[in-house]
Motif scaffolding. Structure first.
Motif, PDB file in Angstrom:
ATOM      1  N   MET C  48      28.836  42.185  39.609  1.00  0.00           N
ATOM      2  CA  MET C  48      29.691  43.166  37.992  1.00  0.00           C
ATOM      3  C   MET C  48      27.783  43.636  37.235  1.00  0.00           C
ATOM      4  O   MET C  48      27.128  42.151  36.696  1.00  0.00           O
ATOM      5  CB  MET C  48      30.523  42.269  36.882  1.00  0.00           C
ATOM      6  CG  MET C  48      31.787  42.319  37.702  1.00  0.00           C
ATOM      7  SD  MET C  48      32.673  44.082  37.909  1.00  0.00           S
ATOM      8  CE  MET C  48      32.729  44.637  36.646  1.00  0.00           C
ATOM      9  N   ILE C  49      27.292  44.481  36.947  1.00  0.00           N
ATOM     10  CA  ILE C  49      25.870  44.323  36.843  1.00  0.00           C
ATOM     11  C   ILE C  49      26.496  45.266  35.263  1.00  0.00           C
ATOM     12  O   ILE C  49      27.062  45.721  34.996  1.00  0.00           O
ATOM     13  CB  ILE C  49      25.623  45.349  37.643  1.00  0.00           C
ATOM     14  CG1 ILE C  49      24.904  45.237  38.549  1.00  0.00           C
ATOM     15  CG2 ILE C  49      24.001  46.030  36.692  1.00  0.00           C
ATOM     16  CD1 ILE C  49      24.646  44.132  39.001  1.00  0.00           C
ATOM     17  N   PRO C  56      23.378  41.732  36.788  1.00  0.00           N
ATOM     18  CA  PRO C  56      24.434  40.189  37.569  1.00  0.00           C
ATOM     19  C   PRO C  56      25.023  39.550  36.318  1.00  0.00           C
ATOM     20  O   PRO C  56      24.349  38.920  35.800  1.00  0.00           O
ATOM     21  CB  PRO C  56      24.791  39.993  38.985  1.00  0.00           C
ATOM     22  CG  PRO C  56      23.489  39.894  39.151  1.00  0.00           C
ATOM     23  CD  PRO C  56      22.647  40.741  38.423  1.00  0.00           C
ATOM     24  N   VAL C  57      26.431  39.471  35.823  1.00  0.00           N
ATOM     25  CA  VAL C  57      26.934  39.236  35.050  1.00  0.00           C
ATOM     26  C   VAL C  57      27.773  37.895  35.629  1.00  0.00           C
ATOM     27  O   VAL C  57      28.805  38.506  35.771  1.00  0.00           O
ATOM     28  CB  VAL C  57      27.955  39.778  33.759  1.00  0.00           C
ATOM     29  CG1 VAL C  57      28.100  39.047  32.851  1.00  0.00           C
ATOM     30  CG2 VAL C  57      26.334  40.715  32.607  1.00  0.00           C
TER      31      VAL C  57
END
Lengths: 300, 261, 258
Positions: C48-49, C56-57
């Motif tokens: 997830m960007i 990325p998170v």
């Protein structure tokens, strides 16, 4: 029973579910929504023209599910004008509400709210206005927005920029600064509006914030400068809002913000659909200048 | 199955070829949420990420790979995939027609609609009318990316509906499911039949709503009334307060405004 | 639970209760591909960007928001979502029965086989199978499984019960939305078209169809693994039949089929 064939500009099409209540708490039906937009056509159309429409459809009314549509529905009638646009790198076909029949057609799709970008599709990177979206945080109201708008107006006037306010139809106010010149860029409008928001926050820290974060917004008015972006859309002036009450995003005169009606009741500033029709018919388009007035941003 | 978004090509039977595109026939009823960054509400997007270089890889630098042995991959390009069944990648070829009533519903996988592309309207209409008149469906195969689909194309209210079907090898045997000895008592059975008869109705799925979805919608409505929506920052946050000339001018004006207030 | 059991519950209507176990009815086996970096064939991972930071998170910094307007969200936390989960229950409640032919296949979603939960329920199970088969009907039912509420059709097939989950009505896009034009077609075209379709009709024999493509794909991979060259073939693109040629082409097709 619920279908009605109408003819407009020589084009016939069927309107459906006219008696469906789209605003159940007000008994405001789809037929009345269509009638509202029909009567407002001459005022709203110039503001929609040549802009990629984002539909926000409420087929089962404001209390039920809705959906956004940036793409023009696949089977639009041939007389609906469209334009190829890029949204976040994706190419798509968008509807242009360029004629009364298209307006009626999108309303027949129950797109109560009409959202458009600040630029026209022919020059998607050239905003023709700069906007300040004044959004009250928790415990703040549209009356606080009015105070901020008046300060903003004075600031802009001293920069020799005319500005025009409208209600958002929700809780806030939008202040538009017409530009209407070739060289305008979103880069400039964003920079400019952000600098204004930051300076307002610095000088009125108890009233204004330029920050997004929710905890910073409590009791204050958030000046949202980030709407000045090619990928963003704004609710079109004269569009209905899909709230419990059928409020309209409606242009105001500055005097109305100086002496707000309603004796401290925030709803005094709101304009309902019925009032919108009578006011527009009496006063004409208060937002006309937004489309034509040429102004340049100074000090950039 | 995953005919994602839209596919366009041709549907054919015998010598007739009809340009069509595939569109969704069903949409998820689930209320969709965006995943956001807790810090500033920036939306998050699923992206392919290279762990070695620590960066996002754009789509044109991505290739499919088959894992032939642990961590050893054979890359397969789109062109190679299309070459596997070149006759089926752009054409839904109806090979035979079947009686729709003969299809065990267990085979149905996912429905789509076909709509005619420019110039295909008449032949499309003809195929829809004729299949409805004869209660027949067309059986075809077509390929999308790495998968081949067995599909049934049927007519419904003037439209062509495409169902992807399961292959028979994908349907599990139901051996061992039935009870070994379930004595049927005639009295019990006829009592059930009577109950069933009393509960007969016309099929109307509109009567039933997803309970959960209703609750989520209620929750959202309540929250919308009580809260102002949060917003993500637009693009990169620029540092500083803005162009120096502008900031200076604004500060001058502000000072003057406050003095005169 | 025995092997292969997905869920246990009981069918309920009137004064009938039949305990059952759900089993999968479909198993898909397909060649799985991974996604690689074209330059060095490094295996890529989905992340997830963040649109803002382009990095990325991690899951703990991800929250869920409902988009009310472009870029504006109402945040909903997991505890609030939890409140919306339907109450858990084991009952598959049959509300009414409908004739099988009334159920448009577009509503059919996933099929489960139902087995009697124990020997004790075997009689009730078999009686229900018999009753449904002889009346030619299906039970429209609702139940809650793994925090989701389902709509389904209960039917008999041979000696067993099947449960077919159904799509909710508002998930099916109406054909009206396609706005298809009603183009006139001549009786002659219809007649020849019908004759042609009748000529080309055969019994439905799904066993005939194997996933040939899958096998060819397997071969392609083997070839490449052995370093053999793969010949690229262009996809076949058919020339659409022109409207004014339709009758002619139908006649030619009929001649060919006969």
């Amino acid at each position: 029973m619920s279908r009605k064939v109408v003819e407009i500009a020589g084009r016939r099409f069927a309107l459906s579910n006219l008696e469906k209540e789209l605003y159940p708490s007000h008994g405001f039906t789809k037929g009345q929504v269509l009638e509202y937009y029909r009567r407002m056509t001459e005022f709203i159309l110039p503001h929609l023209k040549d802009r990629a429409l984002t539909l926000k459809r409420y087929p089962d009314g404001v209390e039920k599910d809705f959906f956004f549509e940036k793409r023009c529905p696949l089977h639009h009638p041939p007389w609906v004008e469209t334009a190829e646009v890029f949204h976040k790198g994706e190419r798509m076909t968008a509807c242009l509400v360029n004629n009364p029949e298209t307006l009626l057609w999108v309303e027949n799709l129950a797109s109560l709210e009409l959202h458009v970008p600040l630029a026209r599709t022919s020059s998607p990177e050239t905003p023709d206005a700069m906007v300040f979206d004044l959004d009250p945080g928790e415990q703040a109201t549209i009356l606080d927005c009015a105070r901020v708008a008046l300060i903003l107006r004075e600031l802009l006037t001293r920069l020799e920029l005319a500005s025009y306010p409208k209600t958002s139809g929700q809780k806030g106010l939008h202040v538009f600064v017409p530009l209407n010149f070739q060289g305008a860029t979103f880069d400039d409008t964003k920079k400019f509006s952000k600098a204004v928001a930051v300076i307002m926050q610095k000088n009125y820290p108890d009233l204004v914030t330029a920050k997004m974060a929710k905890e910073q917004r409590k009791g204050k008015v958030f000046i949202n400068w980030s709407q000045n972006d090619a990928s963003k859309t704004m609710i079109c002036v004269y569009s209905l809002r899909a709230r419990e009450k059928p409020f309209v995003s409606f242009p105001l005169e500055w005097g109305e913000l100086e002496h707000p009606a309603g004796q401290g009741n925030p709803e005094g500033l709101q304009v309902m659909y019925s009032e919108a029709v009578s006011r527009a018919e009496k006063m004409g388009d208060l937002f006309r200048e937004v489309l034509v007035k040429k102004q340049k941003l100074p000090h950039l | 199955m995953a005919v994602q978004g839209m596919w366009s090509g041709t549907i054919s039977f015998s010598l007739v070829a009809i340009p069509v595109h595939v569109v969704k026939a069903v949409k998820p009823g689930r209320i969709t949420f965006r995943t956001l960054h807790s810090k500033d509400y920036s939306p998050l997007a699923r992206r392919m990420f290279c762990p070695k270089q620590g960066e996002i890889v754009p789509p044109d630098e991505i290739v499919r790979g088959y894992e032939i042995s642990p961590d050893k991959f054979i890359p397969v390009t789109d062109e190679e995939l299309e070459s596997v069944s070149p006759e089926r990648s752009r054409t839904i070829e109806i090979i035979e027609f079947i009686d729709m009533n003969e299809v065990d519903p267990i085979y149905f996988d996912h429905p789509y609609y076909l709509v005619p592309s420019k110039g295909g309207e008449k032949a499309y209409r003809l195929l829809a009318l004729v299949m409805s008149r004869t209660n027949r469906a067309g059986l075809a195969r077509f390929v999308l990316a790495e998968r081949e689909y067995l599909v049934a194309v049927k007519s419904s209210e003037g439209a062509l509906t495409l169902f992807t079907l399961h292959y028979s090898e994908e349907v599990l045997s139901d051996d061992g499911i039935a009870p070994k000895e379930g004595k049927i008592e005639a009295k019990e059975k006829s009592r059930m039949e009577k109950n069933i008869e009393n509960m007969m109705a016309d099929f109307d799925p509109g009567k039933y709503a997803d309970e959960r979805r209703g609750k989520v919608m209620e929750l959202l409505k309540k929250k919308m009334k009580e809260n102002v929506p949060v917003e993500a920052p637009a693009g990169e946050e620029e540092e500083g307060e803005g162009p120096p000339d502008l900031v200076a001018a604004l500060e001058d004006i502000m000072r003057d405004m406050k003095k005169n207030r | 639970m025995t092997r292969g059991t997905i869920w246990k519950g009981y069918i309920h209507f009137g004064d009938t209760d039949v305990p059952v176990k759900l089993h999968a009815a479909i198993k898909e086996e397909r060649i799985q591909f991974h996604l690689l970096h074209r330059s060095d064939h490094e295996k890529l991972h989905q992340q997830m960007i963040c649109a803002n930071e382009k990095t990325p998170v991690p899951p703990e910094a991800q929250i869920k928001g409902f988009e009310v307007e472009e870029g504006k969200y109402i945040i909903v936390d997991p505890a609030e979502m939890e409140q919306t989960t339907p109450e858990s229950s084991r009952m598959i409640e049959v509300h009414e029965f409908v004739k099988t032919e009334q159920i448009d296949p577009i509503f059919l979603d996933r099929v489960y086989y139902l087995a009697p939960d124990s020997d004790i329920s075997a009689s009730g199970y078999s009686e229900l199978v018999g009753a449904l088969r002889e009346t030619g009907v299906e039970g429209i039912c609702t139940w809650t499984m793994r925090k989701r509420s389902y709509l389904g059709a209960l039917k008999a097939s041979g000696k067993i019960l099947r449960l077919n989950t159904l799509r909710y009505a508002d998930e099916v896009i109406s054909i009206k939305a396609l706005e298809l034009q009603e183009i006139p077609v001549s009786e002659k075209e219809l007649k020849i078209g019908s004759d042609l379709i009748n000529q080309l009709t055969v019994p439905f024999q799904p066993q005939k169809f194997e996933n040939e493509h899958q096998k060819r794909l397997q071969k392609l991979i083997e070839k490449k693994a052995h370093g053999e060259k793969v010949v690229l073939l262009r996809p076949r693109i058919l020339q659409p039949t022109a409207s004014d040629q339709l009758l002619q082409v139908l006649e030619a097709s009929l001649k060919k089929a006969a």
